[in-house]
Enzyme design. Structure first.
Site, mmCIF file in Angstrom:
data_model
loop_
_atom_site.group_PDB
_atom_site.id
_atom_site.type_symbol
_atom_site.label_atom_id
_atom_site.label_comp_id
_atom_site.label_asym_id
_atom_site.label_seq_id
_atom_site.Cartn_x
_atom_site.Cartn_y
_atom_site.Cartn_z
ATOM 1 N N SER A 108 1.737 2.922 4.167
ATOM 2 C CA SER A 108 0.720 2.904 2.891
ATOM 3 C C SER A 108 0.402 4.258 2.662
ATOM 4 O O SER A 108 0.020 5.102 3.736
ATOM 5 C CB SER A 108 -0.529 1.913 3.494
ATOM 6 O OG SER A 108 -0.031 0.685 3.961
HETATM 7 N N1 SAH Z 1 -0.393 0.364 7.500
HETATM 8 C C1 SAH Z 1 1.401 0.137 7.801
HETATM 9 C C2 SAH Z 1 1.811 -0.635 7.023
HETATM 10 C C3 SAH Z 1 3.252 -0.719 7.424
HETATM 11 S S1 SAH Z 1 4.242 -1.615 6.362
HETATM 12 C C4 SAH Z 1 1.379 1.786 7.901
HETATM 13 O O1 SAH Z 1 0.940 2.366 7.233
HETATM 14 O O2 SAH Z 1 2.435 2.021 8.650
HETATM 15 C C5 SAH Z 1 3.776 -3.586 6.756
HETATM 16 C C6 SAH Z 1 4.122 -3.934 8.245
HETATM 17 O O3 SAH Z 1 3.917 -5.313 8.350
HETATM 18 C C7 SAH Z 1 5.650 -3.557 8.504
HETATM 19 O O4 SAH Z 1 5.629 -2.897 9.715
HETATM 20 C C8 SAH Z 1 5.897 -5.070 8.903
HETATM 21 O O5 SAH Z 1 7.182 -5.406 9.903
HETATM 22 C C9 SAH Z 1 4.656 -5.888 9.285
HETATM 23 N N2 SAH Z 1 4.605 -7.479 9.088
HETATM 24 C C10 SAH Z 1 5.014 -8.022 7.966
HETATM 25 N N3 SAH Z 1 4.604 -9.343 8.393
HETATM 26 C C11 SAH Z 1 4.156 -9.443 9.715
HETATM 27 C C12 SAH Z 1 3.757 -10.563 10.316
HETATM 28 N N4 SAH Z 1 3.670 -11.763 9.836
HETATM 29 N N5 SAH Z 1 3.184 -10.259 11.538
HETATM 30 C C13 SAH Z 1 3.145 -8.964 12.006
HETATM 31 N N6 SAH Z 1 3.479 -8.033 11.282
HETATM 32 C C14 SAH Z 1 4.099 -8.333 9.973
#
Ligand code: SAH
Length: 220
Positions: free
Chosen positions: A70
């Site tokens: 993000s």
């Molecule tokens: N705030 C993080 C955003 C990562 S993108 C950053 O800045 O790095 C979103 C993340 O959510 C991904 O890593 C994806 O694998 C995870 N994700 C998606 N669905 C999920 C779920 N049901 N449980 C846990 N993680 C999940």
């Protein structure tokens, strides 16, 4: 602190970070506690080395595995909404990704629990969080849709991936007065939603238009 990742080269310096904080303030982030936390977390440690020079720009960056980190504005905005001007005790994050949002939360909450479904991402996040000594952040490999009932209730629950409906298990894990911040896919757009648990039930507010990867089920 001898590795190049930690060296005070221009792009990674405190000064660059403070410029980012100034930009966030101009973009409308008002909570000084959030801005201070963001000013303290070295974002370049969390991104791929090849992208480190872009770590302080207001852009989302690729994380690998089809996921994205993000942008600083979104991290600041979600954190500001989660705090709502109040100190945070326990916080749950769904979607650890690189761990940057986790590190920011760890600076202003007592305890942060973060669940990630992709094991290799989680391993990397663990390293990053160790590097910044976020000792009050606990990571778990699992499906975040289930939350962490054994640790609940939480003052705030943040989702870093877009939901098509509000996950019921997570609502139940909020304290009264607690807030869930989540991107919701509504027809063809996504909006950041704030759901607050009250003594009577739940209230919902729709905020900024956003763009997140989808929330998925199960683990990999
Ligand atoms: N705030 C993080 C955003 C990562 S993108 C950053 O800045 O790095 C979103 C993340 O959510 C991904 O890593 C994806 O694998 C995870 N994700 C998606 N669905 C999920 C779920 N049901 N449980 C846990 N993680 C999940």
């Amino acid at each position: 602190m001898t590795s190049s990742r930690h060296a005070g080269v221009g792009m990674t310096s405190q000064r660059t970070r403070l410029r980012m904080v100034e930009r966030l303030r101009r973009q409308g982030i008002r909570d000084e506690v959030v801005l201070a936390a963001i000013g303290e977390v070295p974002r370049h440690i969390f991104v791929d080395e090849a992208l480190a020079s872009r770590a302080y720009e207001d852009i989302s960056l690729p994380l690998g595995f089809g996921q994205t980190i993000s942008s600083p504005y979104i991290v600041a905005r979600m954190t500001e909404l989660a705090r709502g001007g109040n100190a945070l005790g326990k916080v749950l994050e769904i979607g650890t990704g690189c761990g940057y949002q986790t590190a920011v939360l760890a600076r202003l909450a007592k305890e942060v629990y973060s669940v990630e479904r992709l094991a290799p991402l989680l391993a990397r996040a663990r390293r990053h969080l160790r590097d910044v000594r976020a000792i009050n952040a606990r990571l778990r490999h699992g499906d975040g849709l289930l939350g962490m009932p054994e640790v609940a209730p939480f003052d705030a629950v943040l989702l870093a991936a877009a939901a098509t409906h509000v996950p019921a298990a997570l609502l139940e894990q909020l304290t009264v007065g607690g807030r869930m911040i989540l991107p919701m896919a509504i027809s063809h757009e996504q909006r950041l939603c704030v759901i607050e648990r009250t003594a009577q039930g739940y209230t919902e507010r729709k905020m900024d238009q956003v763009k997140f990867v989808p929330l998925l089920r199960g683990v990999e």
